[in-house]
Write a protein that holds these residues in place. Structure first.
Motif, PDB file in Angstrom:
ATOM      1  N   ILE A 124     114.044  34.179  34.397  1.00 36.47           N
ATOM      2  CA  ILE A 124     115.420  34.554  34.064  1.00 36.47           C
ATOM      3  C   ILE A 124     115.845  35.733  34.934  1.00 36.47           C
ATOM      4  O   ILE A 124     115.169  36.754  34.985  1.00 36.47           O
ATOM      5  CB  ILE A 124     115.565  34.894  32.565  1.00 36.47           C
ATOM      6  N   ILE A 125     116.980  35.565  35.604  1.00 38.11           N
ATOM      7  CA  ILE A 125     117.477  36.620  36.481  1.00 38.11           C
ATOM      8  C   ILE A 125     118.706  37.328  35.914  1.00 38.11           C
ATOM      9  O   ILE A 125     118.984  38.461  36.253  1.00 38.11           O
ATOM     10  CB  ILE A 125     117.791  36.074  37.889  1.00 38.11           C
ATOM     11  N   LYS A 126     119.450  36.668  35.022  1.00 41.63           N
ATOM     12  CA  LYS A 126     120.670  37.261  34.475  1.00 41.63           C
ATOM     13  C   LYS A 126     120.933  36.706  33.102  1.00 41.63           C
ATOM     14  O   LYS A 126     120.731  35.515  32.847  1.00 41.63           O
ATOM     15  CB  LYS A 126     121.857  36.931  35.406  1.00 41.63           C
ATOM     16  N   VAL A 127     121.376  37.586  32.198  1.00 35.57           N
ATOM     17  CA  VAL A 127     121.719  37.205  30.838  1.00 35.57           C
ATOM     18  C   VAL A 127     123.111  37.738  30.533  1.00 35.57           C
ATOM     19  O   VAL A 127     123.389  38.920  30.754  1.00 35.57           O
ATOM     20  CB  VAL A 127     120.702  37.783  29.818  1.00 35.57           C
ATOM     21  N   ASN A 128     123.985  36.862  30.035  1.00 37.84           N
ATOM     22  CA  ASN A 128     125.308  37.269  29.568  1.00 37.84           C
ATOM     23  C   ASN A 128     125.353  37.030  28.065  1.00 37.84           C
ATOM     24  O   ASN A 128     125.038  35.926  27.601  1.00 37.84           O
ATOM     25  CB  ASN A 128     126.413  36.453  30.255  1.00 37.84           C
ATOM     26  N   ILE A 129     125.719  38.062  27.327  1.00 39.09           N
ATOM     27  CA  ILE A 129     125.728  37.992  25.864  1.00 39.09           C
ATOM     28  C   ILE A 129     127.141  38.253  25.363  1.00 39.09           C
ATOM     29  O   ILE A 129     127.756  39.258  25.739  1.00 39.09           O
ATOM     30  CB  ILE A 129     124.782  39.056  25.269  1.00 39.09           C
ATOM     31  N   ALA A 162     118.729  41.325  34.620  1.00 37.95           N
ATOM     32  CA  ALA A 162     120.053  41.934  34.561  1.00 37.95           C
ATOM     33  C   ALA A 162     120.755  41.406  33.304  1.00 37.95           C
ATOM     34  O   ALA A 162     120.491  40.285  32.859  1.00 37.95           O
ATOM     35  CB  ALA A 162     120.841  41.575  35.815  1.00 37.95           C
ATOM     36  N   MET A 163     121.655  42.222  32.711  1.00 43.55           N
ATOM     37  CA  MET A 163     122.291  41.835  31.449  1.00 43.55           C
ATOM     38  C   MET A 163     123.706  42.365  31.378  1.00 43.55           C
ATOM     39  O   MET A 163     123.984  43.461  31.850  1.00 43.55           O
ATOM     40  CB  MET A 163     121.494  42.383  30.256  1.00 43.55           C
ATOM     41  N   THR A 164     124.588  41.578  30.780  1.00 43.32           N
ATOM     42  CA  THR A 164     125.937  41.998  30.443  1.00 43.32           C
ATOM     43  C   THR A 164     126.160  41.665  28.975  1.00 43.32           C
ATOM     44  O   THR A 164     125.756  40.594  28.512  1.00 43.32           O
ATOM     45  CB  THR A 164     126.979  41.259  31.313  1.00 43.32           C
TER      46      THR A 164
END
Length: 131
Positions: free
Chosen positions: A76-81, A106-108
């Protein structure tokens, strides 16, 4: 270029305020996977009323998505929540740590007024890459 996914927090930027990394870099030629946002629906197709129950099922659904492509959280390279109500961060991070350990992507995070159905309180989208 390294043949693996790397995660860094530049010294010139303030440290992350949560369990994420400022930069996740994937090497050229990696295979990219983009998953639709996952919600807290149970295997029986029900959406629990409580946000924390939805969090548990959302992470279970993310794990199932990963397994379907022979991926793990390391990919997993990016998570958007997106959430419609305030997250219980202690509970959320306990579930987050079960998936990621100490290797954060990375996360938003965004709080919004509504998701696709009125009963949905959280939706998490993942981006993954395989080298």
């Amino acid at each position: 270029m390294s043949g693996k996914i790397t995660r860094t927090n530049p010294a010139t930027v303030p440290a992350p305020v949560g369990k994420y990394t400022h930069i996740t870099k994937i090497p050229r030629g990696a295979e990219l996977f983009v998953a639709s946002g996952q919600i807290g629906v149970t295997p029986q197709g029900e959406i629990p009323a409580a946000l924390n129950e939805q969090v548990v099922h959302t992470f279970a659904n993310i794990k199932a998505i990963l397994e379907s492509e022979n991926l793990t959280s390391e990919h997993i390279i990016k998570v958007n929540i997106w959430a419609t109500e305030k997250l219980d961060w202690d509970f959320f991070y306990a579930e987050w740590d079960k998936l990621f350990g100490n290797d954060y992507p990375a996360m938003t995070v965004g709080y919004i007024t509504a998701l696709g159905l009125p009963e949905i309180k959280i939706e998490i989208e993942i981006w993954a890459a395989r080298v």
